[in-house]
Design a protein around this motif. Sequence first.
Motif, PDB file in Angstrom:
ATOM      1  N   GLU A  78       0.803  -1.223   0.000  1.00  0.00           N
ATOM      2  CA  GLU A  78       0.000   0.000   0.000  1.00  0.00           C
ATOM      3  C   GLU A  78       0.837   1.273   0.000  1.00  0.00           C
ATOM      4  N   THR A  79       2.136   1.139  -0.229  1.00  0.00           N
ATOM      5  CA  THR A  79       2.999   2.322  -0.241  1.00  0.00           C
ATOM      6  C   THR A  79       3.287   2.741  -1.683  1.00  0.00           C
ATOM      7  N   TRP A  80       3.035   3.981  -1.967  1.00  0.00           N
ATOM      8  CA  TRP A  80       3.246   4.484  -3.329  1.00  0.00           C
ATOM      9  C   TRP A  80       4.005   5.791  -3.287  1.00  0.00           C
ATOM     10  N   ARG A 119       4.639   9.255  -5.027  1.00  0.00           N
ATOM     11  CA  ARG A 119       3.916  10.138  -5.938  1.00  0.00           C
ATOM     12  C   ARG A 119       4.742  11.384  -6.229  1.00  0.00           C
ATOM     13  N   VAL A 120       4.919  11.680  -7.502  1.00  0.00           N
ATOM     14  CA  VAL A 120       5.539  12.953  -7.893  1.00  0.00           C
ATOM     15  C   VAL A 120       4.345  13.807  -8.326  1.00  0.00           C
ATOM     16  N   LYS A 132      11.797   0.749  -5.528  1.00  0.00           N
ATOM     17  CA  LYS A 132      12.089  -0.618  -5.072  1.00  0.00           C
ATOM     18  C   LYS A 132      13.385  -1.124  -5.738  1.00  0.00           C
ATOM     19  N   ASP A 143      14.135  14.753  -4.951  1.00  0.00           N
ATOM     20  CA  ASP A 143      13.273  15.039  -3.791  1.00  0.00           C
ATOM     21  C   ASP A 143      13.445  14.015  -2.666  1.00  0.00           C
ATOM     22  N   THR A 175       7.583  15.346  -4.414  1.00  0.00           N
ATOM     23  CA  THR A 175       7.517  13.884  -4.313  1.00  0.00           C
ATOM     24  C   THR A 175       7.155  13.485  -2.882  1.00  0.00           C
ATOM     25  N   TRP A 176       6.139  12.681  -2.743  1.00  0.00           N
ATOM     26  CA  TRP A 176       5.679  12.257  -1.422  1.00  0.00           C
ATOM     27  C   TRP A 176       5.472  10.758  -1.394  1.00  0.00           C
ATOM     28  N   VAL A 177       5.855  10.172  -0.272  1.00  0.00           N
ATOM     29  CA  VAL A 177       5.657   8.737  -0.075  1.00  0.00           C
ATOM     30  C   VAL A 177       4.366   8.557   0.719  1.00  0.00           C
ATOM     31  N   ARG A 178       3.455   7.782   0.179  1.00  0.00           N
ATOM     32  CA  ARG A 178       2.160   7.594   0.813  1.00  0.00           C
ATOM     33  C   ARG A 178       1.960   6.131   1.182  1.00  0.00           C
ATOM     34  N   VAL A 179       1.619   5.888   2.431  1.00  0.00           N
ATOM     35  CA  VAL A 179       1.226   4.536   2.852  1.00  0.00           C
ATOM     36  C   VAL A 179      -0.289   4.616   2.939  1.00  0.00           C
ATOM     37  N   GLU A 180      -0.942   4.266   1.840  1.00  0.00           N
ATOM     38  CA  GLU A 180      -2.236   4.847   1.528  1.00  0.00           C
ATOM     39  C   GLU A 180      -3.374   4.452   2.458  1.00  0.00           C
ATOM     40  N   ARG A 231       2.195  11.541   5.388  1.00  0.00           N
ATOM     41  CA  ARG A 231       2.860  11.738   4.104  1.00  0.00           C
ATOM     42  C   ARG A 231       4.204  12.425   4.341  1.00  0.00           C
ATOM     43  N   THR A 268       7.920  10.600   3.979  1.00  0.00           N
ATOM     44  CA  THR A 268       8.824  11.216   3.003  1.00  0.00           C
ATOM     45  C   THR A 268      10.147  11.615   3.648  1.00  0.00           C
ATOM     46  N   THR A 308      12.184   8.563   4.398  1.00  0.00           N
ATOM     47  CA  THR A 308      12.806   8.075   3.156  1.00  0.00           C
ATOM     48  C   THR A 308      14.062   8.886   2.842  1.00  0.00           C
ATOM     49  N   MET A 364       6.211   0.855   5.083  1.00  0.00           N
ATOM     50  CA  MET A 364       6.921   1.542   4.007  1.00  0.00           C
ATOM     51  C   MET A 364       8.239   0.824   3.679  1.00  0.00           C
ATOM     52  N   LEU A 386       8.731  -0.722   0.024  1.00  0.00           N
ATOM     53  CA  LEU A 386       9.703  -0.081  -0.880  1.00  0.00           C
ATOM     54  C   LEU A 386      11.057  -0.787  -0.851  1.00  0.00           C
TER      55      LEU A 386
END
Lengths: 325, 325
Positions: free
Chosen positions: A149-151, A153-154, A179, A208, B150-155, B171, B175, B178, B205, B209
Amino acid sequence: MEKTHNSQIPTKSSHKNEKEPEIITDKNQMRKWSRAMRSQGKTIGLVPTMGYLHEGHISLIKEAHKHTNLIVVSIYVNPGQFSPTEDLSTYPSDFDGDIQKLMAVPVGVDVVFHPYNLYDYGNSGVGGDGEVEKKGAVSCVEERGLGHETWVRVEWLEKGMCGKSRPVFFRGVATVVTKLFNIVEPDVALFGKKDYQQWRIIQRMVRDLDFSVEVIGSDIVRENDGLAMSSRNVHLSTEERKKALSINRSLSRAKFAAEKGQVNSGELRNMIIQEINEAGGRIDYAEIVDQETLEAVEEIKSPVVFCIAAWFGKVRLIDNMEINI
Amino acid sequence: MEKTHNSQIPTKSSHKNEKEPEIITDKNQMRKWSRAMRSQGKTIGLVPTMGYLHEGHISLIKEAHKHTNLIVVSIYVNPGQFSPTEDLSTYPSDFDGDIQKLMAVPVGVDVVFHPYNLYDYGNSGVGGDGEVEKKGAVSCVEERGLGHETWVRVEWLEKGMCGKSRPVFFRGVATVVTKLFNIVEPDVALFGKKDYQQWRIIQRMVRDLDFSVEVIGSDIVRENDGLAMSSRNVHLSTEERKKALSINRSLSRAKFAAEKGQVNSGELRNMIIQEINEAGGRIDYAEIVDQETLEAVEEIKSPVVFCIAAWFGKVRLIDNMEINI
């Protein structure tokens, strides 16, 4: 690199001097290899691919050789970047053929990283064993539980152009590249400028998120008739393929017009759209944008890129051309 | 570690045997240090903090010493996790005091990573020089151009509990962690279980990732009166602080009740909410959730955690208690 013969590697055309790549499927083994090489002072270049390799990929490998001692090519069709309605199931693959092509590259490649499923974490979540194959794309899955569930996003760059018609695409690309960076730990990563928006998104992501990876964009490689190389070209009928030449032709004409002084984006776009429509293509988008921010420009005053996506039959092709005014 | 005296380091109470941490502010220098240490076979533990250190942080450092040779403590108030209406500008800080506290830790710490602005990429974007200070939080900025985007989301995990009232918080946390992982390249990272949701989000995360970092959650450290340690406690008046003890008291009572057989979450929640309300606190949330998926449970049948956020005056406090039935 010395290794024992691997039954996955085809041998029918093996010549002397061809380097047989080591095939690694396990991510821990992949990282272990990279760290062992780094501890010997070697640098590592990564060429991420979805396989079905063509001259465009080979050019990335040749470019990579200019920057690092060792080359890893990843071959992985990433379900995370396909929506359920897209062509994951028909995406072409030919692993044995790919290995043959890699063995024919001068200097060769050292490792082919070919994981089975990068979303399988050994639990009962949606990314679990075999689930990706059964379910197809994982990109739209936001189930609770133990699944992926981790994505990454830019958030602005992912929205325009290809992001409009493929809303989960760049999220999937940025995530799988993250990854791969974390598994392969490369010094340099190569991306084709044919996927211009993707290249810029990966560059921005690396900046970033402070990845210690140099991202290099490599020029588009074209067939003799001008069509940009793509694994999807194989799906074009002879007639569709002929029609698809309108993309490169219209881009070249627009570039010529811009260089002769036509700086009005609207006029140039119309020129491109008309030519592709007349050839029988269906435009997804035709945009003239700033090379770095990908913001649409009304009048060309600084370096821009003309980006196009168009359908020919059931095949969606993309192409672009930089204009450095 | 030998080094020259640094004027940033206070000296008033330096005893013998205290280890003076090296202070690194530049991210490239930080990564260079980590790689140099790793090439000598050393392992690195990272304790990410926002400074204003207390015993909770010190316990993380002591725990880290059990796992790695070297310890990096990052001190950075991350603007990316504050919304414009939150308390970024009043978040307490005392860098000199923090260094004193770190020097008093047995075995000590090796490096304090104290960057000025992790969103400054040396261009004119919104993350540019000084912009974060001027604009405050960067987390809600989704401007075009060259800024951070750019943001990392664990949705799913980011949505509940603290995510409800602080929609950009996790978020920002995912980020910046990371970024810190990519800069410090640690083997192990320590997080306090007081921020339970944060700890689970970082764990997920790291799995999703493929970060090569072991995430360790460390038990909550409490004041003698039971209040969970937090940098924000300093903002509580004497009276508010007394009222705030209702959090730990109600959690302990609910835990006792659960262990005695009360497995109905609704009943247990009501017990907690009533006690905190009666003490004069204002509940943000009080939830009983699965320890790993953070899904609410109706009836306790497996390990859960009671999570609470409540306001006392202008201070929002969080706390939790695991119940392993």
